[in-house]
Design a protein around this motif. Structure first.
Motif, PDB file in Angstrom:
ATOM      1  N   ARG A   1      -7.467  -6.008  -6.670  1.00  0.00           N
ATOM      2  CA  ARG A   1      -7.737  -4.558  -6.608  1.00  0.00           C
ATOM      3  C   ARG A   1      -8.810  -4.257  -5.566  1.00  0.00           C
ATOM      4  NH1 ARG A   1      -6.762  -4.726 -12.169  1.00  0.00           N
ATOM      5  NH2 ARG A   1      -8.961  -5.032 -12.666  1.00  0.00           N
ATOM      6  N   GLU A   2      -9.817  -5.122  -5.543  1.00  0.00           N
ATOM      7  CA  GLU A   2     -10.919  -4.943  -4.579  1.00  0.00           C
ATOM      8  C   GLU A   2     -10.383  -5.033  -3.141  1.00  0.00           C
ATOM      9  OE1 GLU A   2     -15.070  -7.167  -3.353  1.00  0.00           O
ATOM     10  OE2 GLU A   2     -14.116  -7.700  -5.252  1.00  0.00           O
ATOM     11  N   LYS A   3      -9.510  -6.018  -2.909  1.00  0.00           N
ATOM     12  CA  LYS A   3      -8.911  -6.188  -1.577  1.00  0.00           C
ATOM     13  C   LYS A   3      -8.116  -4.956  -1.174  1.00  0.00           C
ATOM     14  CE  LYS A   3      -8.270 -11.143  -0.845  1.00  0.00           C
ATOM     15  NZ  LYS A   3      -7.260 -12.189  -0.659  1.00  0.00           N
ATOM     16  N   LEU A   4      -7.323  -4.438  -2.133  1.00  0.00           N
ATOM     17  CA  LEU A   4      -6.471  -3.296  -1.854  1.00  0.00           C
ATOM     18  C   LEU A   4      -7.304  -2.057  -1.552  1.00  0.00           C
ATOM     19  CD1 LEU A   4      -3.458  -2.797  -1.674  1.00  0.00           C
ATOM     20  CD2 LEU A   4      -3.465  -2.071  -4.045  1.00  0.00           C
ATOM     21  N   GLU A   5      -8.415  -1.886  -2.306  1.00  0.00           N
ATOM     22  CA  GLU A   5      -9.302  -0.738  -2.063  1.00  0.00           C
ATOM     23  C   GLU A   5      -9.911  -0.810  -0.664  1.00  0.00           C
ATOM     24  OE1 GLU A   5     -12.133  -0.675  -5.242  1.00  0.00           O
ATOM     25  OE2 GLU A   5     -10.612  -0.191  -6.754  1.00  0.00           O
ATOM     26  N   LYS A   6     -10.346  -2.033  -0.263  1.00  0.00           N
ATOM     27  CA  LYS A   6     -10.912  -2.213   1.084  1.00  0.00           C
ATOM     28  C   LYS A   6      -9.883  -1.853   2.149  1.00  0.00           C
ATOM     29  CE  LYS A   6     -14.401  -5.812   0.378  1.00  0.00           C
ATOM     30  NZ  LYS A   6     -14.728  -7.234   0.598  1.00  0.00           N
ATOM     31  N   PHE A   7      -8.661  -2.324   1.913  1.00  0.00           N
ATOM     32  CA  PHE A   7      -7.584  -2.068   2.866  1.00  0.00           C
ATOM     33  C   PHE A   7      -7.324  -0.561   2.986  1.00  0.00           C
ATOM     34  CE2 PHE A   7      -3.025  -1.285   3.518  1.00  0.00           C
ATOM     35  CZ  PHE A   7      -2.883  -1.844   4.783  1.00  0.00           C
ATOM     36  N   GLN A   8      -7.328   0.125   1.824  1.00  0.00           N
ATOM     37  CA  GLN A   8      -7.050   1.562   1.837  1.00  0.00           C
ATOM     38  C   GLN A   8      -8.169   2.343   2.544  1.00  0.00           C
ATOM     39  OE1 GLN A   8      -6.509   1.998  -2.342  1.00  0.00           O
ATOM     40  NE2 GLN A   8      -4.298   1.645  -2.267  1.00  0.00           N
ATOM     41  N   LYS A   9      -9.437   1.917   2.329  1.00  0.00           N
ATOM     42  CA  LYS A   9     -10.561   2.580   3.007  1.00  0.00           C
ATOM     43  C   LYS A   9     -10.453   2.407   4.517  1.00  0.00           C
ATOM     44  CE  LYS A   9     -13.999   2.461  -0.691  1.00  0.00           C
ATOM     45  NZ  LYS A   9     -15.198   1.775  -1.204  1.00  0.00           N
ATOM     46  N   LYS A  10     -10.075   1.183   4.896  1.00  0.00           N
ATOM     47  CA  LYS A  10      -9.919   0.882   6.317  1.00  0.00           C
ATOM     48  C   LYS A  10      -8.852   1.793   6.935  1.00  0.00           C
ATOM     49  CE  LYS A  10      -8.641  -2.900   9.416  1.00  0.00           C
ATOM     50  NZ  LYS A  10      -8.046  -4.230   9.501  1.00  0.00           N
TER      51      LYS A  10
ATOM     52  N   GLY B   1      -2.468   5.086  -8.472  1.00  0.00           N
ATOM     53  CA  GLY B   1      -2.377   6.524  -8.286  1.00  0.00           C
ATOM     54  C   GLY B   1      -1.928   6.892  -6.884  1.00  0.00           C
ATOM     55  N   VAL B   2      -1.343   8.095  -6.755  1.00  0.00           N
ATOM     56  CA  VAL B   2      -0.830   8.551  -5.464  1.00  0.00           C
ATOM     57  C   VAL B   2      -1.884   9.414  -4.784  1.00  0.00           C
ATOM     58  CG1 VAL B   2       0.963   9.867  -4.289  1.00  0.00           C
ATOM     59  CG2 VAL B   2       1.541   8.521  -6.307  1.00  0.00           C
ATOM     60  N   ASP B   3      -2.307   8.957  -3.578  1.00  0.00           N
ATOM     61  CA  ASP B   3      -3.190   9.748  -2.721  1.00  0.00           C
ATOM     62  C   ASP B   3      -2.383  10.053  -1.465  1.00  0.00           C
ATOM     63  OD1 ASP B   3      -4.933  10.555  -0.720  1.00  0.00           O
ATOM     64  OD2 ASP B   3      -6.614   9.404  -1.527  1.00  0.00           O
ATOM     65  N   LYS B   4      -1.917  11.311  -1.335  1.00  0.00           N
ATOM     66  CA  LYS B   4      -0.975  11.641  -0.268  1.00  0.00           C
ATOM     67  C   LYS B   4      -1.527  11.301   1.111  1.00  0.00           C
ATOM     68  CE  LYS B   4       2.599  14.904  -1.374  1.00  0.00           C
ATOM     69  NZ  LYS B   4       3.120  16.248  -1.153  1.00  0.00           N
ATOM     70  N   LYS B   5      -2.803  11.633   1.333  1.00  0.00           N
ATOM     71  CA  LYS B   5      -3.401  11.399   2.644  1.00  0.00           C
ATOM     72  C   LYS B   5      -3.428   9.903   2.948  1.00  0.00           C
ATOM     73  CE  LYS B   5      -7.313  13.149   5.271  1.00  0.00           C
ATOM     74  NZ  LYS B   5      -8.640  13.762   5.181  1.00  0.00           N
ATOM     75  N   LEU B   6      -3.846   9.155   1.937  1.00  0.00           N
ATOM     76  CA  LEU B   6      -3.936   7.705   2.096  1.00  0.00           C
ATOM     77  C   LEU B   6      -2.533   7.101   2.291  1.00  0.00           C
ATOM     78  CD1 LEU B   6      -5.541   5.092   2.046  1.00  0.00           C
ATOM     79  CD2 LEU B   6      -5.367   5.080  -0.439  1.00  0.00           C
ATOM     80  N   GLN B   7      -1.595   7.641   1.548  1.00  0.00           N
ATOM     81  CA  GLN B   7      -0.226   7.105   1.654  1.00  0.00           C
ATOM     82  C   GLN B   7       0.345   7.362   3.052  1.00  0.00           C
ATOM     83  OE1 GLN B   7       2.765   8.698  -1.030  1.00  0.00           O
ATOM     84  NE2 GLN B   7       3.388   6.628  -1.559  1.00  0.00           N
ATOM     85  N   GLN B   8       0.024   8.544   3.608  1.00  0.00           N
ATOM     86  CA  GLN B   8       0.492   8.853   4.962  1.00  0.00           C
ATOM     87  C   GLN B   8      -0.091   7.882   5.988  1.00  0.00           C
ATOM     88  OE1 GLN B   8      -0.541  12.936   5.573  1.00  0.00           O
ATOM     89  NE2 GLN B   8       1.281  13.746   4.552  1.00  0.00           N
TER      90      GLN B   8
ATOM     91  N   ALA C   1       0.831  -1.212   0.000  1.00  0.00           N
ATOM     92  CA  ALA C   1       0.000   0.000   0.000  1.00  0.00           C
ATOM     93  C   ALA C   1       0.865   1.261   0.000  1.00  0.00           C
ATOM     94  CB  ALA C   1      -0.926  -0.007   1.220  1.00  0.00           C
ATOM     95  N   VAL C   2       2.033   1.191   0.668  1.00  0.00           N
ATOM     96  CA  VAL C   2       2.924   2.353   0.734  1.00  0.00           C
ATOM     97  C   VAL C   2       3.772   2.475  -0.535  1.00  0.00           C
ATOM     98  CG1 VAL C   2       4.904   3.353   1.947  1.00  0.00           C
ATOM     99  CG2 VAL C   2       3.046   2.340   3.255  1.00  0.00           C
ATOM    100  N   VAL C   3       4.297   1.342  -1.006  1.00  0.00           N
ATOM    101  CA  VAL C   3       5.305   1.383  -2.069  1.00  0.00           C
ATOM    102  C   VAL C   3       4.698   1.378  -3.473  1.00  0.00           C
ATOM    103  CG1 VAL C   3       7.284   0.157  -3.051  1.00  0.00           C
ATOM    104  CG2 VAL C   3       7.051   0.341  -0.572  1.00  0.00           C
ATOM    105  N   PHE C   4       3.561   0.687  -3.675  1.00  0.00           N
ATOM    106  CA  PHE C   4       2.990   0.596  -5.030  1.00  0.00           C
ATOM    107  C   PHE C   4       2.727   1.957  -5.668  1.00  0.00           C
ATOM    108  CE2 PHE C   4       1.248  -3.994  -5.450  1.00  0.00           C
ATOM    109  CZ  PHE C   4       2.528  -4.473  -5.216  1.00  0.00           C
ATOM    110  N   PRO C   5       2.193   2.946  -4.903  1.00  0.00           N
ATOM    111  CA  PRO C   5       2.023   4.269  -5.526  1.00  0.00           C
ATOM    112  C   PRO C   5       3.353   4.874  -5.967  1.00  0.00           C
ATOM    113  CG  PRO C   5       0.701   4.102  -3.535  1.00  0.00           C
ATOM    114  CD  PRO C   5       1.568   2.885  -3.564  1.00  0.00           C
ATOM    115  N   LEU C   6       4.417   4.599  -5.220  1.00  0.00           N
ATOM    116  CA  LEU C   6       5.739   5.127  -5.579  1.00  0.00           C
ATOM    117  C   LEU C   6       6.259   4.489  -6.855  1.00  0.00           C
ATOM    118  CD1 LEU C   6       7.421   4.996  -2.039  1.00  0.00           C
ATOM    119  CD2 LEU C   6       6.516   7.022  -3.176  1.00  0.00           C
ATOM    120  N   LEU C   7       5.869   3.220  -7.074  1.00  0.00           N
ATOM    121  CA  LEU C   7       6.335   2.497  -8.249  1.00  0.00           C
ATOM    122  C   LEU C   7       5.412   2.707  -9.457  1.00  0.00           C
ATOM    123  CD1 LEU C   7       7.379  -0.883  -6.580  1.00  0.00           C
ATOM    124  CD2 LEU C   7       8.856   1.010  -7.211  1.00  0.00           C
TER     125      LEU C   7
END
Length: 1260
Positions: A246-255, A112-119, A102-108
């Motif tokens: 992708r669905e799993k990752l989205e759930k994780f990011q919302k959490k 897409g990069v969501d700064k708030k989510l990445q933090q 979740a942290v590194v994939f946006p960097l690679l």
């Protein structure tokens, strides 16, 4: 051969995990990055095909890595460790991998990069890594003492964060994780797969590499990604799997977004400042007492605590046996304790092995001193003949390009003295830093005039008695050193077959481990074919039927006219080679015995430099290993060479010069050990000398009952020159003597004395005597053997000798039981008629964390000062550059240091080091010392520090302790219990010191301070002081303060012998009892004894243990229902009136320690309110914790229902896998066992969840 299919992407950590695991595999699989054949039905990569031509298939990183790691024995050494490895695999897969991605994939650029989510994701990643950091605090590796699949899995999962997301500030916060990660990735197997890892400097987007697919997070499909990278369309199944991911990752990011939002709503806590190193800055001259009036620093710092004390102790004379008495001869009813230090070699710095010796010896010395005995621990340093000469010769050659022969003997010895004066001080400085309470005024060096005189006297007396004699025998000869060496200086290098070894003086490596066969009349075999030039016979076994017809026959040597007999001797192994062996009596220990038995010729074919002599051309003058090739070629040219075969063998290597040791015939001085050895053995058999532990008796008797005479000549310049003179008589009536004939040798304290002896022996006038003093020096162990009495002025009758000899104890490592301990006993009995000591305690040998012997060339020899003060990796490298190692060895040592200490060694302090070393002695014969674990005991020092600071605030400025420690009769149950535990600790510590059971001592101290005083007593008495402040009633608080003071003051005295610095620092801050006003230091204060501390009560201990069982059960219930801050009413249903009474008696302690609102005892028949969670504390008491009104029952039921569903889903999936018809045949047994364990754990969790749901539903 197995085939390993992996993803082509360089950052696919799952494939990397499998590749690293494969590096540990004995037979490494073939690695493939192309698509596996469809026939294999491989659902994901990495995948492993077992066997060639398409065998069984394992898919998925976990299964593949487990199989490969198990082949390399990296899945744990037992079932428990295997389960732990599996848990860490789960941690890597379910905890670390999702947040890392979740942290590194946006960097690679994968998403897409969501700064708030990445933090928020980054914060969650740091939380997960902090859990890992805490786990690694006392450990080098995650499971056990060596690297396992657990480390491989978690380290590869952590690769992405370390490469792209963890900036230096993050890594600094994760000290233990960073240390562990760097340790892992610098292991050779990791380096081979990953190369050198570049750590993240700044978290910024990384430009993705073209045409290379990024491997997704958990449950990724590398095959599909590889297809996409190669332009192939994805299959429908692959597209479905991608969508699911992708669905799993989205759930994780919302959490994570929700969690971050909640965190922001809470008030942020101010960050705690890093206190760093605290130093002692008060102006204090050396020898002055430290300032103890200023306030203690906020936290424990070794630098602060250890400053100034040692020089004050020394100036006060505490370390001298004269302290507190008029004369050492003054009778002392408590007795005398004397121990001499095993003198460390002057050749260099101390290492952790010396630190163990000194930690144990100083603890014993301080304990005896505190008991009031006349105590002496005598320091000294050994001149270390060979080792010192080698070091100084190397230094001369490196700095001035000169050999010792260029300088000459006298000037060279001056150079050695100069070097000694520089190095000797460092060793003593290290001993002082370790806190060693040695009487420095009595320090001795084995080359000092006093000790040199004793050595000379010992030689002369033994030579005059016929115990020392001259003889020509085989010795261990180092051609590089040009000297005989002792057995302890010979390393036995085991070879399994043909091996090339480096030998000093040879450009190319030399072949060993080969058996060469050649034939004349008989086919013979040897591993040292160059020595056949000195053969004088061929030997066969008397019962070997193949050679019976050769009895009485002779054979002709291939290269000269020497006729050699065929001898029949039982030492020949009929299965070795052809059963016929060459006999070279002058160059082999076994052949030497055969030569003596059969009266064979002893032909010496090697000189002192390893050049061939007494041989025909063309071999004359050749270097020994060049002759090896030449002899082999000559046999081939003559058609007599048959073959060579690999042959397992042991090659003797000189530990000092790394040269191959040669058995060589030399005239030397020997000590007849037969009678002395018998006396030494009998002293143990008859119980006059006690060896602890007694499992060393077998070794003692085995060596002494089969003892050989001791060669004491060394062909060196540095050492005690042998006081023996070869006599030449200028008189035709006296036959000239030979060097090996002892009759022509005399000893003397001066040349005049020797001349008079010679004239008397040969009945001529002194003017006809010419003397030549032996050029050789004595073996270093000779002077060490008389150390216990030479340090007191023997042979002169001194006061010290009469008071302190024999000594009380000899404490040392078991590895020098023969070389030093046995020889001291033999020499003491022979020269003084007394045993040099009454007891011998042998501690374990210290090895590194991997079980390897401490060796400079491995880079694992650690200076104790570096553990005490800490050192960077660069600092460790710099020490290697200053050493006498060869450049090749320096590089090898650097690799070892980088692997073991990637971030250097943290500051641990002297007390923590000493405590750790004493605690480690429970590990049997060898100690695998992990420096990082010592850090754990520094944290213990901090606990002590905080406990005493809290207690001092509680005591107050006006507190006056009672005149002596005693019960007043008004103690509470908590007071009575902690005093009982204190008395138990006093008993355990004294018993431990008496039995040399140091782990028992450290455990008693650790448990009392940490688990009993800090965790229980200090917490349980806080309400007493609160109530006293509120109500003004001070009676119970007064008793409590006296109890607290007794615990602190006595507890510090208990630990002072092992932790002298922190013990003194904290003791000096406490008020004194009137009876102890004259004790200026804790180290001259009486050690607590059971006669005074006699209040141990098993009944009180048992009652408190029951109360603590109740407390632990309540705490467990609170944790189950997440009652972190909320206090709940607690009903304790008791089976009988006795238990009711006990609960009432301890209700305040239970309430305080369990954080309960109230504690209400309930009889067995009494009613308990509804809405309680229930747990059984024991067969006498059931806990009912009131939850109604404290938690949202419906929300808890909903949460548990979701968890129950997830568990059932997991179990169904696992059951489906296990129910397959080919499961038992195809799945490795280890994996089957882990699946069964996972099913059992899930079943237990499911039952707990169901029980909790039912319980909550009843409350609604």
């Amino acid at each position: 051969m197995a085939s390993l299919y992996i993803s082509p992407h360089p950052d696919d950590f799952r494939s990397l995990m499998a590749l690293v695991a494969a590096e540990f595999c004995p037979s490494r699989p073939c690695t493939l990055i192309e698509d596996p054949p469809a026939s294999l039905a491989m659902c994901s990569r990495p995948g492993l095909v077992l066997g060639s031509g398409g065998g069984e298939v394992l898919s998925g990183a976990g299964a593949v890595a487990w199989y490969l790691a198990s082949q390399g024995k990296r899945t744990g050494s037992n079932a428990k460790q295997a389960s732990q490895v599996w848990q860490w695999l789960s941690f890597a897969d379910n905890e670390l991998t999702p947040v890392s991605c979740a942290v590194v994939f946006p960097l690679l650029g994968v998403m897409g990069v969501d700064k708030k989510l990445q933090q928020s994701s980054h914060a969650e990643m740091m939380r997960v890594l902090n859990v890992l950091d805490k786990t690694l605090e006392p450990k080098t590796f995650l499971v056990g003492d060596s690297l396992t699949l657990a480390d491989i899995a978690v380290a590869t999962a952590a690769l992405l964060p370390f490469k792209y997301a963890l900036e230096p500030s993050n890594r600094k916060a994760l000290t233990n994780v960073t240390r562990w990660f760097l340790t892992c990735v610098n292991q050779p197997q990791f380096v081979k797969v990953l190369g050198q890892i570049s750590l993240c400097e700044k978290m910024v987007p990384v430009t993705p590499k073209p045409s290379v697919a990024i491997v997704p997070a958990a449950n990724a499909n590398p095959t599909a990604d590889a297809n996409a990278a190669n332009g192939k369309p994805k299959t429908e199944a692959q597209l479905k799997k991608d969508a699911k991911n992708r669905e799993k990752l989205e759930k994780f990011q919302k959490k994570k977004e929700m969690e971050e939002k909640k965190k922001q709503e809470k008030k942020a806590k101010p960050e705690k400042k890093d206190l760093g190193v605290i130093s002692y800055d008060a102006p204090t001259l050396p020898g002055e007492k430290k300032d103890v009036l200023s306030a203690l620093p906020d936290s424990y710092s070794p630098q602060y605590v250890e400053a100034a004390w040692y020089s004050w102790w020394e100036k006060q004379g505490y370390f001298k046996p004269e302290y507190g008495r008029k004369s050492i001869s003054e009778p002392n009813s408590r007795g005398v304790f004397m121990m001499c230090i095993p003198p460390p070699n002057v050749t260099g710095s101390l290492h952790l092995g010396h630190a163990l010796t000194n930690a144990i010896q100083d603890s014993l010395t301080r304990w005896h001193r505190m008991r009031g005995e006349t105590t002496l621990w005598n320091p000294g340093c050994d001149h270390a003949g060979i080792a010192t000469q080698v070091v100084v010769e190397k230094k001369l050659m490196r700095e001035r390009g000169m050999s010792r022969h260029d300088l000459g003997r006298d000037q060279f010895i001056q150079e050695v003295w100069k070097w000694k004066n520089e190095k000797g001080d460092r060793i003593y400085h290290q001993l002082k830093k370790l806190g060693s309470s040695l009487d420095w005024d009595r320090a001795c060096f084995t080359m000092d005039p006093k000790l040199s005189y004793a050595v000379q006297e010992a030689f002369i007396r033994l030579q005059e008695d016929g115990v020392i004699y001259r003889s020509k025998r085989l010795v261990n000869w180092s051609c590089t050193l040009n000297s005989a060496i002792s057995d302890i200086e010979v390393d036995k290098k085991e070879l399994t077959g043909r091996t090339l070894l480096p030998v000093p003086g040879y450009k190319d490596k030399v072949e060993f481990g080969v058996l060469s066969f050649w034939a004349g009349e008989v086919i013979v075999a040897t591993t040292r074919i160059e020595t056949m030039l000195g053969d004088s016979a061929v030997a066969v076994h008397p019962a070997d039927p193949r050679y019976q017809h050769l009895k009485g026959k002779m054979v002709l040597h291939p290269f000269c006219d020497r006729k050699m007999p065929i001898v029949f001797d039982e030492f020949v192994d009929v299965n070795f080679g052809t059963g016929a062996v060459k006999i070279t009596p002058a160059h082999d220990h076994n052949d030497y015995e055969v030569g003596n038995r059969h009266n064979l010729a002893f032909i010496n074919v090697l000189d002192e430099n390893g050049l061939l002599i007494n041989v025909p051309a063309p071999f004359l003058g050749m270097k020994r290993f060049e002759a090896r090739k030449a002899v082999l070629q000559a046999l081939k040219d003559r058609g007599q060479f048959k073959e060579t075969k690999d042959n397992p063998m042991v090659v003797p290597v000189c530990s000092r010069s790394k040269d191959i040791v040669e058995p060589l015939l030399k005239p030397q001085w020997y000590v007849d050990c037969a009678d002395m050895g018998k006396q030494a053995a009998d002293s143990v058999r008859e119980g006059r000398l006690k060896i602890i532990p007694d499992h060393h008796h077998k070794t003692w008797f085995n060596w002494l009952d089969n003892i050989r005479d001791w060669c004491i000549s060394r062909q060196l310049w540095w050492g005690h020159r042998i006081p023996a003179y070869f006599v030449t008589v200028n008189d035709p009536s006296v036959k000239p003597g030979e060097d090996m004939d002892g009759h022509y040798w005399v000893s003397g304290r001066t040349e005049e004395e020797a001349r008079d002896k010679a004239a008397k022996r040969f009945n001529v006038s002194t003017d006809k005597i010419t003397l030549r003093q032996d050029e050789d020096v004595l073996d270093t162990w000779f002077s060490s053997g008389i150390f216990p009495f030479s340090i007191f002025g023997w042979p002169n009758e001194t006061q010290d000798l009469s008071v302190f000899y024999p000594g009380s104890l000899l404490e040392t490592g078991h590895d020098i039981l023969f070389f030093w301990v046995a020889r001291m006993v033999m020499m003491g009995l022979k020269l003084t008629g007394k045993l040099p000591f009454k007891e011998v305690y042998l501690h374990a040998v210290v090895r590194d964390a991997h079980g390897r012997k401490m060796s400079k060339s491995l880079g694992n020899v650690i200076d104790p000062l570096d553990v005490i003060t800490g050192i960077s990796l660069e600092g460790l490298y710099a020490q290697l550059q200053d050493s006498n190692l060869d450049p090749v060895e320096v590089e090898k040592a650097k690799q070892g240091q980088k692997s073991d200490y990637p971030t250097g060694i943290p500051e641990c302090g002297t007390d923590a080091l000493r405590f750790a070393l004493c605690a480690y002695t429970s590990q049997g014969r060898d100690i695998n010392m992990d420096v990082n674990r010592i850090l754990g005991y520094r944290h213990f020092c901090n606990k002590l520090w905080n406990a005493v600071k809290f207690a001092m605030r509680t005591l107050g400025d006006n507190f006056v302790p009672s005149e002596k420690a005693q019960l007043c009769g008004e103690e509470s149950v908590s007071d009575r219990w902690i005093l009982s535990r204190l008395c138990s600790a006093v008993g355990q510590c004294n018993a431990g010191f008496q039995a040399y059971d140091f782990p028992a001592i450290t455990t008693a101290i650790y448990n009392f301070w940490l688990y009993e005083l800090c965790d229980v007593y200090l917490e349980s008495v806080k309400p007493v002081f609160s109530r006293a402040e509120d109500s003004g009633s001070q009676s119970q608080a007064v008793v409590c303060r006296q109890t607290l003071f007794t615990c602190l003051e006595t507890g510090l005295r208990l630990l002072a012998p092992i932790m002298p610095f922190v013990g003194e620092e904290l003791y000096q801050r406490l008020p004194r009892r009137r009876s102890q006003d004259d004790h200026s230091s804790i180290h001259v204060t009486p050690y607590p004894e059971t006669e005074e501390f006699c209040w141990h009560s098993e009944d009180v201990d048992r009652q408190m243990e029951f109360a603590m069982t109740v407390v632990r059960t309540i705490r467990s219930l609170r944790a189950d229902y997440n009652l972190t801050k909320t206090r709940a009413d607690c009903y304790l249903q008791c089976i009988d009136s006795e238990t009711m009474s006990l609960v009432e008696q301890y209700s305040l302690q239970i309430q305080t320690l369990s954080l309960s609102q109230t504690i209400q005892p309930v009889p067995a028949t009494g009613a308990v309110p509804e809405g309680c969670a229930v747990a059984i504390a024991s067969d006498r008491c059931t806990i009912h914790l009131m939850l109604k009104g404290l938690i949202d029952l419906e929300k808890e039921v909903a949460k548990l229902t979701v968890k129950k569903g997830e568990l059932e889903k997991q179990m169904d999936k696992l059951r489906e896998k296990m129910d397959k018809s080919d499961y038992k045949e195809k799945v490795p047994v280890k994996v089957q066992e882990l699946d069964a364990e996972k099913m059992r754990q899930s079943q237990t969790e499911l039952e707990k969840a169901k029980e909790a749901i039912d319980n909550f539903k009843r409350m609604v």
